[in-house]
Design an enzyme around this catalytic site. Structure first.
Site, short mmCIF file in Angstrom:
data_model
loop_
_atom_site.label_atom_id
_atom_site.label_comp_id
_atom_site.label_asym_id
_atom_site.label_seq_id
_atom_site.Cartn_x
_atom_site.Cartn_y
_atom_site.Cartn_z
N GLY A 31 2.83 -5.29 -1.90
CA GLY A 31 4.01 -5.18 -0.90
C GLY A 31 4.74 -3.92 -1.17
CG HIS A 34 3.48 3.31 0.50
ND1 HIS A 34 2.21 3.52 0.84
CD2 HIS A 34 3.78 2.71 -0.71
CE1 HIS A 34 1.38 3.34 -0.58
NE2 HIS A 34 2.22 2.85 -1.23
CG HIS A 37 0.30 -0.18 1.20
ND1 HIS A 37 1.75 -0.09 0.81
CD2 HIS A 37 -0.33 -0.64 0.10
CE1 HIS A 37 1.67 -0.20 -0.38
NE2 HIS A 37 0.52 -0.54 -0.98
CD GLN A 61 -2.26 -6.40 -10.35
OE1 GLN A 61 -2.81 -7.14 -9.55
NE2 GLN A 61 -2.39 -5.26 -9.90
N GLY A 149 -7.84 1.80 -1.80
CA GLY A 149 -7.42 3.30 -1.59
C GLY A 149 -8.04 3.93 -3.02
CD GLN A 150 -9.68 9.63 -3.52
OE1 GLN A 150 -10.00 9.99 -2.43
NE2 GLN A 150 -9.29 10.71 -4.46
CE LYS A 151 -0.66 6.55 -6.28
NZ LYS A 151 -0.50 5.09 -6.89
CB SER A 187 3.24 5.15 -5.37
OG SER A 187 3.43 4.30 -6.44
CB SER A 188 4.93 0.11 -4.33
OG SER A 188 3.90 -0.04 -3.20
P1 AMP Z 1 -0.70 -1.82 -4.13
O1 AMP Z 1 0.09 -2.57 -3.25
O2 AMP Z 1 -0.12 -0.58 -5.01
O3 AMP Z 1 -1.58 -2.89 -5.11
O4 AMP Z 1 -1.82 -1.09 -3.29
C1 AMP Z 1 -2.64 -1.75 -2.36
C2 AMP Z 1 -3.72 -0.81 -1.70
O5 AMP Z 1 -3.21 -0.02 -1.20
C3 AMP Z 1 -4.69 -0.47 -2.97
O6 AMP Z 1 -5.90 -0.46 -2.56
C4 AMP Z 1 -4.13 0.76 -3.24
O7 AMP Z 1 -5.17 1.89 -3.61
C5 AMP Z 1 -3.69 1.21 -1.70
N1 AMP Z 1 -2.79 2.40 -1.53
C6 AMP Z 1 -1.94 2.52 -2.56
N2 AMP Z 1 -1.24 3.92 -2.34
C7 AMP Z 1 -1.99 4.49 -1.46
C8 AMP Z 1 -1.88 5.77 -0.76
N3 AMP Z 1 -1.02 6.73 -1.27
N4 AMP Z 1 -3.09 5.94 -0.01
C9 AMP Z 1 -3.77 4.84 0.34
N5 AMP Z 1 -3.94 3.71 -0.15
C10 AMP Z 1 -3.23 3.64 -1.17
#
Ligand code: AMP
Length: 282
Positions: A31, A34, A37, A61, A149-151, A187-188
């Site tokens: 969640g 941005h 996502h 986690q 995401g590669q992030k 990033s969140s």
């Molecule tokens: P999260 O909500 O942070 O767990 O991220 C969910 C998914 O979104 C994961 O696969 C992340 O790698 C991807 N993600 C997060 N930030 C980015 C970004 N800036 N660009 C692309 N994918 C992202």
């Protein structure tokens, strides 16, 4: 967009869609959505008949209680953004739905050395928790394709391994990092930074690019020292790591080797917020 909160309800819906021969794409998230996502959802939609996004802030986690408690929750805005971007289904489970038998790990995933490197070294138990929640989600959603995401490059590597270990029938597709116009990886956790710190946070991509463009001319050690000094002079209070590694298995490379696809990864703290980013060298 249809919203499901119960495992049984979404399973029922998915089995009906699968009987019709439809392919399922899946984007799991925590969640505070941005454009990063959304880039996964947009691409995922082009590769599947329907796209499911999940939002679940997974307690198992987080090795840092403070990080868990401060994780931004913006569910109304998230739903609006998903609707606007034509996401087909949102899965929004509670902790009780996700972990009906309690949160202790029932399976220990044998991830090998990758679990102890980089993020694993600084966040003990993190990847076991990530595997636990993603395996549970994959067994509920049964996606043909999973978009990540590669992030979170190391997370992608770990989950590829988990999918293989658990014999799951899902293809993991990694997509590029979405950045702000100035270059900050979205990033969140950025939501916890004020404007001054958001400006300082741009130092991460600046030092990553500087290392990348000088890697054939200087030693990594020299470039790393310079990057550390630059970060610490620009609002960062602590650096967990700046590493050069092989793309294939994230093994550390003390020196750059021409023709070996590599990656530079950074984790650093600004105003109590831990940011990660990386850049590929192909
Ligand atoms: P999260 O909500 O942070 O767990 O991220 C969910 C998914 O979104 C994961 O696969 C992340 O790698 C991807 N993600 C997060 N930030 C980015 C970004 N800036 N660009 C692309 N994918 C992202």
């Amino acid at each position: 967009m249809i919203i499901f909160k119960k495992v049984a309800d979404i399973q029922n819906y998915i089995s009906i869609q699968k009987e019709k021969g439809k392919s399922v794409g899946f984007v799991p998230t925590m969640g505070a959505l941005h454009e990063g996502h959304i880039s996964l959802i947009e691409f995922g939609k082009t590769q599947s008949d329907f796209l499911i996004c999940s939002i679940f802030v997974n307690p198992t986690q987080f090795n840092d209680k403070n990080d868990f408690e401060k994780y931004p929750i913006t569910i109304d805005a998230d739903i609006e953004l998903l609707e606007k971007n034509h996401c087909d289904v949102l899965f929004l489970p509670s902790v009780a739905e996700m972990y009906p038998d309690g949160m202790e790990l029932k399976t220990h995933y044998d991830l090998g050395n990758i679990e102890n490197l980089l993020e694993g070294a600084f966040r003990p138990g993190h990847f076991q928790g990530v595997c636990q929640v993603v395996e549970r989600l994959l067994r509920i959603v049964l996606p043909d394709k999973l978009f990540m995401g590669q992030k979170d490059y190391q997370q992608v590597m770990v989950l590829k391994k988990m999918i293989q270990l658990q014999n799951l029938d899902t293809e993991l597709i990694m997509l590029p990092i979405k950045r702000s116009q100035a270059g900050l990886a979205l990033s969140s956790r950025n939501a916890r930074l004020n404007q001054e710190n958001l400006d300082h946070a741009l130092t991460i991509i600046r030092v990553l690019e500087k290392i990348k463009s000088n890697i054939s001319k200087n030693t990594f050690e020299t470039l790393k020292k310079d990057a550390e000094d630059t970060l610490l002079n620009n609002g960062f209070e602590k650096i967990d790591y700046i590493e050069l590694a092989q793309q294939e298995d994230l093994q550390s490379l003390p020196i750059w080797i021409k023709d070996t696809p590599s990656i530079i990864l950074i984790a650093a703290w600004i105003e109590g917020v831990r940011l990660i980013d990386n850049i590929l060298i192909d």
